[in-house]
Design a protein around this motif. Structure first.
Motif, PDB file in Angstrom:
ATOM      1  N   LEU A 355       8.690  15.708  -0.382  1.00 30.00           N
ATOM      2  CA  LEU A 355       8.762  17.011  -1.040  1.00 30.00           C
ATOM      3  C   LEU A 355      10.110  17.664  -0.728  1.00 30.00           C
ATOM      4  CD1 LEU A 355       7.352  19.317  -2.617  1.00 30.00           C
ATOM      5  CD2 LEU A 355       6.499  20.155  -0.402  1.00 30.00           C
ATOM      6  N   TYR A 356      10.752  18.175  -1.768  1.00 25.40           N
ATOM      7  CA  TYR A 356      12.055  18.807  -1.613  1.00 25.40           C
ATOM      8  C   TYR A 356      12.068  20.150  -2.335  1.00 25.40           C
ATOM      9  CZ  TYR A 356      13.501  14.077  -0.285  1.00 25.40           C
ATOM     10  OH  TYR A 356      13.609  12.850   0.326  1.00 25.40           O
ATOM     11  N   ALA A 357      13.012  21.008  -1.933  1.00 25.65           N
ATOM     12  CA  ALA A 357      13.181  22.308  -2.579  1.00 25.65           C
ATOM     13  C   ALA A 357      14.662  22.562  -2.799  1.00 25.65           C
ATOM     14  CB  ALA A 357      12.597  23.418  -1.711  1.00 25.65           C
ATOM     15  N   THR A 358      15.013  23.019  -3.981  1.00 21.00           N
ATOM     16  CA  THR A 358      16.394  23.381  -4.266  1.00 21.00           C
ATOM     17  C   THR A 358      16.426  24.731  -4.962  1.00 21.00           C
ATOM     18  OG1 THR A 358      18.397  22.764  -5.476  1.00 21.00           O
ATOM     19  CG2 THR A 358      16.316  22.034  -6.404  1.00 21.00           C
ATOM     20  N   GLY A 359      17.407  25.548  -4.572  1.00 16.55           N
ATOM     21  CA  GLY A 359      17.530  26.876  -5.169  1.00 16.55           C
ATOM     22  C   GLY A 359      16.755  27.950  -4.442  1.00 16.55           C
ATOM     23  N   PHE A 360      16.367  27.694  -3.190  1.00 15.89           N
ATOM     24  CA  PHE A 360      15.627  28.681  -2.412  1.00 15.89           C
ATOM     25  C   PHE A 360      16.412  29.104  -1.170  1.00 15.89           C
ATOM     26  CE2 PHE A 360      12.447  26.447  -4.865  1.00 15.89           C
ATOM     27  CZ  PHE A 360      11.574  27.440  -5.253  1.00 15.89           C
ATOM     28  N   THR A 361      17.728  29.018  -1.235  1.00 15.71           N
ATOM     29  CA  THR A 361      18.565  29.306  -0.068  1.00 15.71           C
ATOM     30  C   THR A 361      18.930  30.783   0.056  1.00 15.71           C
ATOM     31  OG1 THR A 361      20.613  28.955  -1.290  1.00 15.71           O
ATOM     32  CG2 THR A 361      19.605  27.025  -0.257  1.00 15.71           C
ATOM     33  N   ARG A 362      18.683  31.564  -1.000  1.00 17.39           N
ATOM     34  CA  ARG A 362      19.163  32.952  -1.093  1.00 17.39           C
ATOM     35  C   ARG A 362      20.686  32.996  -1.047  1.00 17.39           C
ATOM     36  NH1 ARG A 362      14.519  34.045   2.451  1.00 17.39           N
ATOM     37  NH2 ARG A 362      13.000  35.364   1.383  1.00 17.39           N
ATOM     38  N   ARG A 363      21.303  31.917  -1.483  1.00 13.63           N
ATOM     39  CA  ARG A 363      22.762  31.835  -1.514  1.00 13.63           C
ATOM     40  C   ARG A 363      23.274  31.453  -2.896  1.00 13.63           C
ATOM     41  NH1 ARG A 363      21.179  31.588   3.477  1.00 13.63           N
ATOM     42  NH2 ARG A 363      22.562  32.139   5.200  1.00 13.63           N
ATOM     43  N   GLY A 364      22.488  31.772  -3.914  1.00 13.03           N
ATOM     44  CA  GLY A 364      22.941  31.628  -5.284  1.00 13.03           C
ATOM     45  C   GLY A 364      23.240  30.204  -5.702  1.00 13.03           C
ATOM     46  N   LEU A 365      24.157  30.083  -6.654  1.00 13.14           N
ATOM     47  CA  LEU A 365      24.480  28.780  -7.228  1.00 13.14           C
ATOM     48  C   LEU A 365      25.165  27.864  -6.227  1.00 13.14           C
ATOM     49  CD1 LEU A 365      25.689  30.213 -10.632  1.00 13.14           C
ATOM     50  CD2 LEU A 365      23.677  28.767 -10.308  1.00 13.14           C
ATOM     51  N   LEU A 366      25.935  28.440  -5.324  1.00 17.14           N
ATOM     52  CA  LEU A 366      26.594  27.628  -4.299  1.00 17.14           C
ATOM     53  C   LEU A 366      25.560  26.957  -3.404  1.00 17.14           C
ATOM     54  CD1 LEU A 366      29.280  26.769  -3.006  1.00 17.14           C
ATOM     55  CD2 LEU A 366      29.152  28.820  -1.577  1.00 17.14           C
ATOM     56  N   GLY A 367      24.538  27.702  -3.005  1.00 22.70           N
ATOM     57  CA  GLY A 367      23.475  27.122  -2.188  1.00 22.70           C
ATOM     58  C   GLY A 367      22.695  26.068  -2.933  1.00 22.70           C
ATOM     59  N   ALA A 368      22.448  26.295  -4.228  1.00 23.20           N
ATOM     60  CA  ALA A 368      21.727  25.310  -5.040  1.00 23.20           C
ATOM     61  C   ALA A 368      22.513  24.013  -5.145  1.00 23.20           C
ATOM     62  CB  ALA A 368      21.456  25.883  -6.432  1.00 23.20           C
ATOM     63  N   ALA A 369      23.821  24.105  -5.309  1.00 22.02           N
ATOM     64  CA  ALA A 369      24.664  22.907  -5.395  1.00 22.02           C
ATOM     65  C   ALA A 369      24.635  22.127  -4.085  1.00 22.02           C
ATOM     66  CB  ALA A 369      26.091  23.310  -5.753  1.00 22.02           C
ATOM     67  N   MET A 370      24.637  22.844  -2.976  1.00 23.61           N
ATOM     68  CA  MET A 370      24.562  22.176  -1.671  1.00 23.61           C
ATOM     69  C   MET A 370      23.230  21.462  -1.509  1.00 23.61           C
ATOM     70  SD  MET A 370      26.292  25.245   0.569  1.00 23.61           S
ATOM     71  CE  MET A 370      26.033  24.457   2.152  1.00 23.61           C
ATOM     72  N   ASP A 371      22.138  22.135  -1.886  1.00 16.33           N
ATOM     73  CA  ASP A 371      20.807  21.522  -1.822  1.00 16.33           C
ATOM     74  C   ASP A 371      20.755  20.244  -2.660  1.00 16.33           C
ATOM     75  OD1 ASP A 371      19.648  23.385  -0.164  1.00 16.33           O
ATOM     76  OD2 ASP A 371      18.651  24.509  -1.756  1.00 16.33           O
ATOM     77  N   ALA A 372      21.268  20.332  -3.870  1.00 16.26           N
ATOM     78  CA  ALA A 372      21.188  19.207  -4.804  1.00 16.26           C
ATOM     79  C   ALA A 372      21.843  17.960  -4.227  1.00 16.26           C
ATOM     80  CB  ALA A 372      21.841  19.593  -6.129  1.00 16.26           C
ATOM     81  N   GLN A 373      22.978  18.124  -3.608  1.00 22.22           N
ATOM     82  CA  GLN A 373      23.684  16.963  -3.060  1.00 22.22           C
ATOM     83  C   GLN A 373      22.955  16.379  -1.850  1.00 22.22           C
ATOM     84  OE1 GLN A 373      28.210  17.367  -3.368  1.00 22.22           O
ATOM     85  NE2 GLN A 373      27.565  19.486  -3.647  1.00 22.22           N
ATOM     86  N   LYS A 374      22.383  17.234  -1.015  1.00 23.34           N
ATOM     87  CA  LYS A 374      21.621  16.736   0.133  1.00 23.34           C
ATOM     88  C   LYS A 374      20.371  15.985  -0.317  1.00 23.34           C
ATOM     89  CE  LYS A 374      23.002  20.515   3.237  1.00 23.34           C
ATOM     90  NZ  LYS A 374      22.504  21.722   3.938  1.00 23.34           N
ATOM     91  N   ILE A 375      19.682  16.544  -1.297  1.00 26.33           N
ATOM     92  CA  ILE A 375      18.461  15.909  -1.800  1.00 26.33           C
ATOM     93  C   ILE A 375      18.780  14.548  -2.415  1.00 26.33           C
ATOM     94  CG2 ILE A 375      16.653  16.096  -3.570  1.00 26.33           C
ATOM     95  CD1 ILE A 375      16.763  19.159  -3.087  1.00 26.33           C
ATOM     96  N   ALA A 376      19.817  14.504  -3.234  1.00 22.61           N
ATOM     97  CA  ALA A 376      20.181  13.243  -3.883  1.00 22.61           C
ATOM     98  C   ALA A 376      20.559  12.179  -2.872  1.00 22.61           C
ATOM     99  CB  ALA A 376      21.332  13.484  -4.855  1.00 22.61           C
ATOM    100  N   GLN A 377      21.285  12.568  -1.846  1.00 27.81           N
ATOM    101  CA  GLN A 377      21.666  11.601  -0.820  1.00 27.81           C
ATOM    102  C   GLN A 377      20.442  11.070  -0.083  1.00 27.81           C
ATOM    103  OE1 GLN A 377      24.482  13.049   2.063  1.00 27.81           O
ATOM    104  NE2 GLN A 377      24.430  11.182   3.293  1.00 27.81           N
ATOM    105  N   ASP A 378      19.520  11.966   0.271  1.00 29.69           N
ATOM    106  CA  ASP A 378      18.333  11.555   1.013  1.00 29.69           C
ATOM    107  C   ASP A 378      17.453  10.631   0.177  1.00 29.69           C
ATOM    108  OD1 ASP A 378      16.878  12.032   3.580  1.00 29.69           O
ATOM    109  OD2 ASP A 378      15.300  12.691   2.215  1.00 29.69           O
TER     110      ASP A 378
END
Length: 387
Positions: A355-378
């Motif tokens: 289970l993963y979550a993206t876009g829940f960082t409270r850091r806008g689009l920059l946080g979502a982009a960071m999440d996306a790359q971590k999820i894809a790598q994992d």
């Protein structure tokens, strides 16, 4: 967990939500050779941007902090792109990465099945089976309607900012904006530009900062400062500059919290307001700051200070909330209280059992982009092990 729905096997990750977070995750997965499928309950990508934002909206941050992975904004765009320019960027992003969500598919229930090791995601007429589930439904899935006494009695128009389109729909009206975050401030300014008589409810203390300091993005400067000095020192510098440029906001009914803007953002997720001209209208009296609402009447509002004022329209700039816990059965990762991951940034992107979550960082689009790359790598690491 028995179901009579037709089952669909998804070999790669299943992504719920075709907003910027879901699109970025799909693109990052594709870049690593991992196929994915996006489910979107609306009929278009980025429905919050396309269907629930007002015309004058611009990105609050410079475009370089709002890019999705692997694709920059066109170089001829302004520093703060308009809503339509950002939507066009997202459309181009989908075309470039050949992302094809399934539209009109709303998830009603999702649960991990320990007997099989897969997620079972149920929609109206299908059940999707997958090894990895990415929740990209976002922080702002549902509009928050405040429970204020008498609101149903008011005979004028009542709408949430998610339904607000443009100020000239209210030209010449007396309008009360309830809420003073970035959206409330911008809507109040838009109304003012269109000759509405605007009052704005300020219920809580908040920080207002200039959008730029000496031509430098306040957000960019904040990120730079935090690399070199403690958050308390960075906050002190920002507040010193804000006082020089904006003056004492408390004189106009907008008191600042004791905790600095960066520390407050980090600990509570509450974003400071980046001023784009609203404060000047407040100082000039064109936008009137009023106290909290006690109750609505048929013609207007009774305020907590005992005063009454009539209005033609009420606009609720009362924010949004996550709706994940209404359909995801996972009491460990997502908080039942606020619909956010229980672990804080930068570790809020991964739960258990795929289970993963993206876009829940409270850091806008920059946080979502960071999440996306971590999820894809994992996920790609597990995908490679299976190949």
């Amino acid at each position: 967990m028995a179901s009579n729905l037709k089952q669909v096997w998804v070999p790669g990750p299943l992504i719920v939500g075709a907003g910027p977070s879901g699109l970025a995750t799909a693109a990052c997965l594709k870049d690593r050779g991992v196929p994915s499928l996006i489910l979107e309950k609306e009929t278009c990508i980025a429905p919050s941007w396309k269907l629930r934002t007002y015309e004058r909206l611009r990105l609050h941050l410079p475009r370089q902090y709002c890019e999705l992975p692997f694709m920059a904004f066109p170089p001829d765009l302004p520093t703060y792109p308009t809503k339509q320019q950002f939507v066009s960027y997202l459309d181009a992003y989908v075309e470039h990465f050949d992302i094809k969500p399934l539209f009109g598919v709303e998830v009603g229930h999702a649960e991990y099945d320990p007997s099989t090791g897969f997620w079972r995601v149920q929609t109206n007429d299908l059940e999707f089976i997958c090894r990895w589930l990415v929740v990209a439904a976002g922080e702002n899935a549902e509009a928050v309607w405040p429970d204020i006494r008498g609101i149903s009695k008011f005979r004028g128009r009542v709408l949430h900012t998610s339904c607000y389109v443009k100020g000239d729909d209210h030209r010449g009206e007396k309008v009360l904006v309830v809420g003073c975050g970035n959206s409330g401030m911008e809507v109040a300014l838009d109304l003012c530009y269109n000759d509405a008589k605007v009052s704005m409810v300020v219920r809580d203390k908040l920080h207002i900062l200039p959008r730029e300091l000496l031509g430098i993005s306040t957000f960019g400067l904040s990120m730079f400062l935090l690399k070199w000095i403690p958050v308390e020192a960075a906050d002190a510098f920002l507040l010193f500059c804000a006082r020089l440029i904006l003056g004492d906001t408390g004189k106009y009914g907008i008191k600042r919290p004791k905790v600095g803007p960066l520390e407050l953002k980090s600990t509570t997720g509450k974003t400071p307001v980046l001023d784009i001209g609203t404060l000047a209208k407040i100082k000039s009296g064109q936008i009137k700051v009023v106290p909290d609402v006690k109750q609505f009447t048929d013609t207007g509002v009774d305020f907590v200070d005992g005063t009454h004022e009539d209005f033609d329209s009420i606009i609720l700039a009362t924010g949004y909330r996550s709706s994940v816990t209404s359909w995801l059965k996972d009491e460990e990762f997502f908080s039942q209280k606020n619909g956010f991951p229980g672990t804080s940034f930068p570790n809020s992107w991964r739960g258990n059992n795929g289970l993963y979550a993206t876009g829940f960082t409270r850091r806008g689009l920059l946080g979502a982009a960071m999440d996306a790359q971590k999820i894809a790598q994992d996920i790609s690491n597990h995908w490679s092990c299976r190949s």
